[in-house]
Write a protein that holds these residues in place. Structure first.
Motif, PDB file in Angstrom:
ATOM      1  N   LEU A 146       0.827  -1.211   0.000  1.00 16.90           N
ATOM      2  CA  LEU A 146       0.000   0.000   0.000  1.00 16.90           C
ATOM      3  C   LEU A 146       0.862   1.262   0.000  1.00 16.90           C
ATOM      4  N   ASP A 147       2.148   1.116  -0.291  1.00 17.29           N
ATOM      5  CA  ASP A 147       3.114   2.235  -0.292  1.00 17.29           C
ATOM      6  C   ASP A 147       3.304   2.823   1.099  1.00 17.29           C
ATOM      7  N   ALA A 148       2.949   2.088   2.150  1.00 15.31           N
ATOM      8  CA  ALA A 148       3.151   2.587   3.513  1.00 15.31           C
ATOM      9  C   ALA A 148       4.449   1.997   4.046  1.00 15.31           C
ATOM     10  N   PRO A 186      -5.906   2.611  -7.540  1.00 12.44           N
ATOM     11  CA  PRO A 186      -5.486   3.655  -6.605  1.00 12.44           C
ATOM     12  C   PRO A 186      -4.846   4.808  -7.371  1.00 12.44           C
ATOM     13  N   PRO A 187      -4.969   6.028  -6.863  1.00  7.33           N
ATOM     14  CA  PRO A 187      -4.404   7.169  -7.577  1.00  7.33           C
ATOM     15  C   PRO A 187      -2.883   7.109  -7.591  1.00  7.33           C
ATOM     16  N   VAL A 188      -2.314   7.771  -8.565  1.00  8.16           N
ATOM     17  CA  VAL A 188      -0.854   7.846  -8.622  1.00  8.16           C
ATOM     18  C   VAL A 188      -0.380   8.796  -7.539  1.00  8.16           C
ATOM     19  N   VAL A 189       0.578   8.353  -6.740  1.00  3.80           N
ATOM     20  CA  VAL A 189       1.078   9.212  -5.669  1.00  3.80           C
ATOM     21  C   VAL A 189       2.544   9.510  -5.927  1.00  3.80           C
ATOM     22  N   THR A 249       7.617  10.063  -2.798  1.00  2.00           N
ATOM     23  CA  THR A 249       7.903  10.146  -1.363  1.00  2.00           C
ATOM     24  C   THR A 249       6.737   9.667  -0.512  1.00  2.00           C
ATOM     25  N   TYR A 250       5.647   9.202  -1.150  1.00  2.00           N
ATOM     26  CA  TYR A 250       4.462   8.817  -0.386  1.00  2.00           C
ATOM     27  C   TYR A 250       4.800   7.686   0.585  1.00  2.00           C
ATOM     28  N   GLY A 251       4.526   7.919   1.878  1.00  2.00           N
ATOM     29  CA  GLY A 251       4.705   6.867   2.865  1.00  2.00           C
ATOM     30  C   GLY A 251       6.128   6.679   3.352  1.00  2.00           C
TER      31      GLY A 251
END
Lengths: 99, 221
Positions: free
Chosen positions: B63-65, B136-139, B142-144
């Motif tokens: 989840l990119d977290a 899911p949207p493109v983030v 640096t996300y997460g």
């Protein structure tokens, strides 16, 4: 992956945790069920954060992890205290407040 | 490729690798969570809980977290599980009847399954038009990451962060106080009770002689 899959998985985790809390009599396993519930909630927070592209959900998940650590520490301390005073961790036998 | 166009064409379809990874990790997590709450031996239960948390860390990473995935391993699979293991060592008791499935509880399982169905439909599971079924949207890159989460945590959420440190302090003190051995206090109370009863008996048998202990106590000073 679409967020709905993650959300359903988080709900399944929460349900399994709830079943552990409600069905088990061993207080240790009940505490583990609570941990599973907390993790289900955390997964939902992170899935929604990813869906909305907003990292504030990560901050909340971080705070929830710290909260879970505090909960585990106090819960296990209560367990040890219960075991010291009554020699059991069976929740059916801890009925002092019922009388 | 623009993900929005792909979603318009025939619903969103995730890359195959993502699907396989998610399916494997979801099955892993569900299996070990069920294993946790059905085991009779607490050590097995704790070990399957550790496995559950490792699988969850992988799902967080998908989840990119990234920061939360690392924290999950460090705090949950590390610290909290060590605490559980220690308590299991102190009180290793196996249950006589671990899981009793009475008719009302089977009803509960049915209710839970229905609840799961309702929840899945609410979050739009399988509904192609639902926003949660779109990709899911493109983030940003640096996300997460630690830097991004740290920036939010220390700029916008500084007070909750400090409050949680206070909570942890209170939890430490509370844990020590609650789990402390009360044997000395109990023994002292019993001794005081016993002494009082002996004095009452002495007063009953030889009335008027209870002045002597106070006199000797006074002379003792």
């Amino acid at each position: 992956m679409p967020s709905a899959y993650y959300l359903v998985l988080s709900f399944v985790l929460f349900l399994i945790g709830t079943a552990g809390v409600l069905l088990r009599r061993n207080a240790l396993i009940v505490l583990m069920g609570i941990e599973l519930q907390i993790n289900g909630g955390n997964l939902a927070l992170l899935a929604f954060a990813r869906q909305l592209g907003d990292q504030k959900g990560h901050v909340f998940a971080f705070l929830v992890i710290a909260l879970a650590a505090a909960e585990a520490a106090v819960g296990l301390a209560i367990l040890v205290g219960l075991f010291r005073s009554r020699q059991t961790i069976n929740l059916d036998e801890a009925t002092l407040m019922k009388r | 490729m623009n993900p929005a166009h792909a979603a318009d064409a025939a619903g969103y379809s995730a890359p195959t690798g993502d699907v396989i990874l998610f399916a494997v990790m979801a099955a892993w997590v569900t299996f070990f969570a069920l294993f946790t709450i059905t085991r009779r031996n607490p050590v097995t239960a704790v070990m399957s809980l550790v496995a559950t948390f490792f699988g969850l860390a992988a799902i967080y990473a998908s989840l990119d977290a990234h920061f939360l995935a690392v924290l999950q391993v460090l705090v949950y699979a590390g610290a909290i599980m060590v605490l559980f293991i220690f308590v299991v060592m102190i009180l290793n008791r196996e249950e006589v009847a671990p899981l009793a499935l009475r008719p009302t509880r089977i009803l509960g399982v049915v209710a839970a399954a229905y609840l799961l169905y309702v929840f899945a439909s609410v979050v739009g599971f399988g509904d192609k038009a639902a926003p949660t079924m779109a990709g899911p949207p493109v983030v940003a890159e640096t996300y997460g990451t630690v830097a991004a989460i740290g920036g939010i945590l220390f700029r916008e959420y500084l007070y909750p962060f400090e409050a949680i440190s206070l909570l942890l302090l209170v939890a430490i003190v509370g844990g020590v106080v609650v789990s402390r051995s009360h044997q000395k206090e109990v023994a002292a109370l019993r001794a005081a009770d016993y002494r009082k009863r002996v004095e009452e008996l002495a007063e009953h048998d030889y009335p008027g002689t209870q002045e002597e202990p106070t006199a000797t106590a006074g002379g003792h000073h």
